[in-house]
Design a protein around this motif. Sequence first.
Motif, PDB file in Angstrom:
ATOM      1  N   ASP A 382       5.836  56.469 -36.662  1.00 49.41           N
ATOM      2  CA  ASP A 382       7.240  56.568 -37.339  1.00 49.41           C
ATOM      3  C   ASP A 382       7.003  56.890 -38.564  1.00 49.41           C
ATOM      4  O   ASP A 382       6.170  57.229 -39.042  1.00 49.41           O
ATOM      5  N   LEU A 383       7.900  58.186 -38.523  1.00 53.95           N
ATOM      6  CA  LEU A 383       8.104  58.995 -39.521  1.00 53.95           C
ATOM      7  C   LEU A 383       8.123  58.838 -41.422  1.00 53.95           C
ATOM      8  O   LEU A 383       9.345  58.050 -40.742  1.00 53.95           O
ATOM      9  N   ASP A 384       7.659  58.710 -41.905  1.00 57.05           N
ATOM     10  CA  ASP A 384       7.825  57.978 -43.479  1.00 57.05           C
ATOM     11  C   ASP A 384       9.162  59.249 -43.857  1.00 57.05           C
ATOM     12  O   ASP A 384       8.722  59.919 -43.849  1.00 57.05           O
ATOM     13  N   ARG A 385       9.573  58.620 -44.611  1.00 56.74           N
ATOM     14  CA  ARG A 385      10.992  59.474 -45.755  1.00 56.74           C
ATOM     15  C   ARG A 385      11.414  60.097 -45.299  1.00 56.74           C
ATOM     16  O   ARG A 385      12.538  61.055 -45.246  1.00 56.74           O
ATOM     17  N   LEU A 451       1.237  66.067 -40.100  1.00 60.45           N
ATOM     18  CA  LEU A 451       2.606  65.799 -40.056  1.00 60.45           C
ATOM     19  C   LEU A 451       2.510  65.090 -42.013  1.00 60.45           C
ATOM     20  O   LEU A 451       4.164  65.278 -42.148  1.00 60.45           O
ATOM     21  N   ALA A 452       2.066  65.331 -42.879  1.00 63.76           N
ATOM     22  CA  ALA A 452       1.926  65.064 -43.699  1.00 63.76           C
ATOM     23  C   ALA A 452       2.320  66.406 -44.444  1.00 63.76           C
ATOM     24  O   ALA A 452       1.927  67.200 -46.129  1.00 63.76           O
ATOM     25  N   GLU A 453       2.031  68.072 -44.111  1.00 67.34           N
ATOM     26  CA  GLU A 453       1.257  68.863 -44.085  1.00 67.34           C
ATOM     27  C   GLU A 453       2.868  69.976 -44.372  1.00 67.34           C
ATOM     28  O   GLU A 453       4.110  68.924 -44.156  1.00 67.34           O
ATOM     29  N   ILE A 454       3.497  69.749 -44.886  1.00 65.80           N
ATOM     30  CA  ILE A 454       4.784  70.900 -45.839  1.00 65.80           C
ATOM     31  C   ILE A 454       5.808  71.584 -44.268  1.00 65.80           C
ATOM     32  O   ILE A 454       4.861  71.956 -43.142  1.00 65.80           O
ATOM     33  N   PHE A 455       6.348  70.957 -44.324  1.00 65.37           N
ATOM     34  CA  PHE A 455       7.441  71.757 -42.578  1.00 65.37           C
ATOM     35  C   PHE A 455       8.676  72.455 -43.260  1.00 65.37           C
ATOM     36  O   PHE A 455       8.849  72.718 -44.756  1.00 65.37           O
ATOM     37  N   GLY A 465       6.103  61.805 -44.446  1.00 67.97           N
ATOM     38  CA  GLY A 465       4.775  61.669 -43.406  1.00 67.97           C
ATOM     39  C   GLY A 465       4.791  60.974 -42.178  1.00 67.97           C
ATOM     40  O   GLY A 465       5.317  60.854 -41.097  1.00 67.97           O
ATOM     41  N   ALA A 466       3.986  59.851 -42.216  1.00 68.36           N
ATOM     42  CA  ALA A 466       3.993  59.506 -40.528  1.00 68.36           C
ATOM     43  C   ALA A 466       2.948  58.327 -40.921  1.00 68.36           C
ATOM     44  O   ALA A 466       2.057  57.692 -41.609  1.00 68.36           O
ATOM     45  N   SER A 467       3.030  56.523 -40.515  1.00 74.13           N
ATOM     46  CA  SER A 467       2.444  55.222 -40.274  1.00 74.13           C
ATOM     47  C   SER A 467       3.014  54.955 -39.103  1.00 74.13           C
ATOM     48  O   SER A 467       3.433  55.533 -38.024  1.00 74.13           O
ATOM     49  N   ILE A 468       1.465  54.991 -38.552  1.00 73.15           N
ATOM     50  CA  ILE A 468       0.825  54.733 -36.837  1.00 73.15           C
ATOM     51  C   ILE A 468       0.540  53.093 -36.338  1.00 73.15           C
ATOM     52  O   ILE A 468      -0.754  52.872 -37.496  1.00 73.15           O
ATOM     53  N   GLY A 469       1.352  52.220 -35.941  1.00 78.52           N
ATOM     54  CA  GLY A 469       0.185  51.289 -35.407  1.00 78.52           C
ATOM     55  C   GLY A 469      -0.176  51.879 -34.131  1.00 78.52           C
ATOM     56  O   GLY A 469      -0.083  52.835 -33.163  1.00 78.52           O
ATOM     57  N   ARG A 501      -0.757  55.986 -43.132  1.00 83.94           N
ATOM     58  CA  ARG A 501      -2.228  55.773 -43.011  1.00 83.94           C
ATOM     59  C   ARG A 501      -2.110  54.519 -41.142  1.00 83.94           C
ATOM     60  O   ARG A 501      -0.701  54.522 -41.143  1.00 83.94           O
ATOM     61  N   TYR A 502      -3.429  54.981 -40.380  1.00 84.61           N
ATOM     62  CA  TYR A 502      -2.635  53.950 -38.707  1.00 84.61           C
ATOM     63  C   TYR A 502      -3.698  52.318 -39.457  1.00 84.61           C
ATOM     64  O   TYR A 502      -4.033  52.415 -40.146  1.00 84.61           O
TER      65      TYR A 502
END
Length: 784
Positions: A382-385, A451-455, A465-469, A501-502
């Motif tokens: 899931d993409l953060d922000r 995904l935390a790197e600048i787009f 950013g991203a959160s992963i389950g 984080r994951y």
Amino acid sequence: MQIKFALLKSKVAKRIFFLFVIAAVIPTGIFSVLSYNYVTSLLTKQKQEHLVSSSKSYGMAIYERILNAEQQFLKLHESLKFSNDVDISSSTSTRITLDSNMSLFSDIKIYRKPENLDSTDLKHLLDGKSTITAVKNSNNIIEIFFIRMFNTIEANHLLSAKTNLQYISGDMDIFAGADDACIVIKNYGTLNCSSSHLYTISKSIFEKHVNNENTIKTLNINNKNHTTASWELFLNGRFNTNSWIIYYIEPSEIIFAPKKAFTKILLPAFLLAILIVTLISLNQITKFLVPLEKLLVATKRIAKSDFNEKVDITSNDEFQLLGDSFNHMTSELSKREERLFYQANFDDLTGLPNRQQLIKRLQNSITDSIHEKKQFAFLFVDLDRFKVINDSQGHAIGDKLLIAAGDRIKSCIRSTDTLARYGGDEFGVILSTINNSNNASITAAEIIKRLAEIFYIDNYEQIIGASIGISVFPSDGNTWEELLQKADIAMYKAKQKGRGRYLFFTDTMQENIREKAELEADLFHALERQELYLVYQPQIDIASGDISGAETLLRWNHRNKGHIRPDRFISYAEDSGLIVQLGSWAIREAIKQCEKWQIEHQALPKLAVNISARQLRHENFFANIEALVSDFDIGTTILEFEITESLFLSDDKHTMRMLDQLNKLGISIAIDDFGKGYSSLGYLKRLPAQTLKIDKYFIKDLNSDKDSIAIVKAIIAMAKVLNKNVVAEGIETIEQLNILKDLGCKHAQGFYISKPKIASEFLDYSKTAVIQLDKRRSSFKNVS
């Protein structure tokens, strides 16, 4: 013959011929059956509606006569009540003889109220209402009595009068024809019928069917079917007695006579229609057989998604045009099926497999893993922000960001793995084969890093950013639903822990969700089980030590789990919307306690009640408060509603208007947790609030943090300038209380002063509070 030749030409020809015949018979048959059912049901319904209308009309006429009889009974009651000739003081029962003007009643008695009179009957009679009672006499005939309370100076008596049943039933001569009627008392017996012969025969039949829910019934009387309609005359509300069922009866042969007549006409018409349609069908088959057979074969090919062969028809007529159109349609269907397959399985925006395709591949992975005895991992990303960017910069930027994010995730996985867009800003990754959980950890960490790197989207920098389950097969589930659900749970836990984080799924995560669901369900029933109660935490005047008020707090003592912390169940109530119901109950109980303390001369100067944002925005909130204030005899100035500071950030006009209305009603407003949110002088200037409650976050470090002292001092000074009261929360030490006194704070509350108490304990505390605070004031001097 030509027809015979066409029929014998091929099996397809024979089949088409029989299909034409069947196609003629079935629609005609269905139409005939539907016509028959519709017309006959319409005729029958008209007759039945007539019966229902007649039963209702007869029932309303009976009810009118009952009401008239009641009026006569009331006149009888009044005449006896003021009569000097009635003397019942010396006996339990007195029979009354009437003049000819009261021929509607007989067997009139005044008798003492029985001791075993049913409470419902007694309440009905004490309310000044009449009761109708059915009684079977020695001949097993039902008699109807009106009963009413007859009060004297010595005691309560009952006035009873038997009613003329012939008057209530009306003139039965109107049923001289085929129609008949009966009156049945529900759960009791048959009262009267238009025919004594019908009454004798049908008594048990009516009593058997009196509780049947159907309005229309068919009964067998003297080996002859009769149709009867019933209408229920409700008498319980006005006369506290069972309903009367009015039956209207007519021989079934009269009801169904139009139906039989229609049947005689329908059958010949049906056979004639079949004959005409069959002849027309045979004629057309000879002309259309071959082209139709080709089209039929082509249709079957299309049904099997075979679009390669074309229909070859060279008849130089409309059939050839139809064949050409059919071929064009086949070509378009072929293209459309390709598009539909893509749309059904792939995401239009990113080109990745969609949710349906992801599920299919999860199922295939499960099958392969079971067969090959291996494990695989599922990552829910899931993409953060992302929502912030999508809302602030538009969907066009958001779409490009999703495409770029998908590309980066794809660069982190193998060609044998699967990446799919689950929906919105969520992606699913199937790691086809893993040796252990470390393989999934490495991939998840790489995805988060990328995904935390600048787009760079349209020359603008975008940071997400991203959160992963993560769930693993087979340890976390044997179905795609379990794997997806558990990875989703782990992803939300990762977001709760700070995002970026994951987390691997653990059983504890699901237990927490299950516990929350159980508590939410129990909270729904907490009020009716009387598990909720209020406690009161004293607020004192620091200088004098007097009780200056109290804050009302809600507590929950679960019948099985004991006391549930407020910070747990209040948040559940907010999420589910139950806070409106719980808050309304808390306000009522607090106001009720205020009234009780006033009666006991223990009134407080101020009682604060916490109000949530959801409560305040409820459409009926102010109306409910007005109703409560009018229901209880208290002064509204004693009430203070505490509202968190965050509620004012939206600058909601409805909220401001509601607070103004509460002020006009006399209820003051306190801003709870002040200083913890986004406090500003601009808000304080226009807020209709009279009290600021300094958040305990600034109080706890008063004796060790100069910044906390400066902030509290500034709040107190600002409140004085704006003419607002200040209450310090969370006092836990004598040092904190002493510092607040020196800073000029007038009011305080906290565990050092007193923990929250139930109402009875609160009164005991308030009686000794001043003595205890005298000792504390001496402590102030020693500390100073």
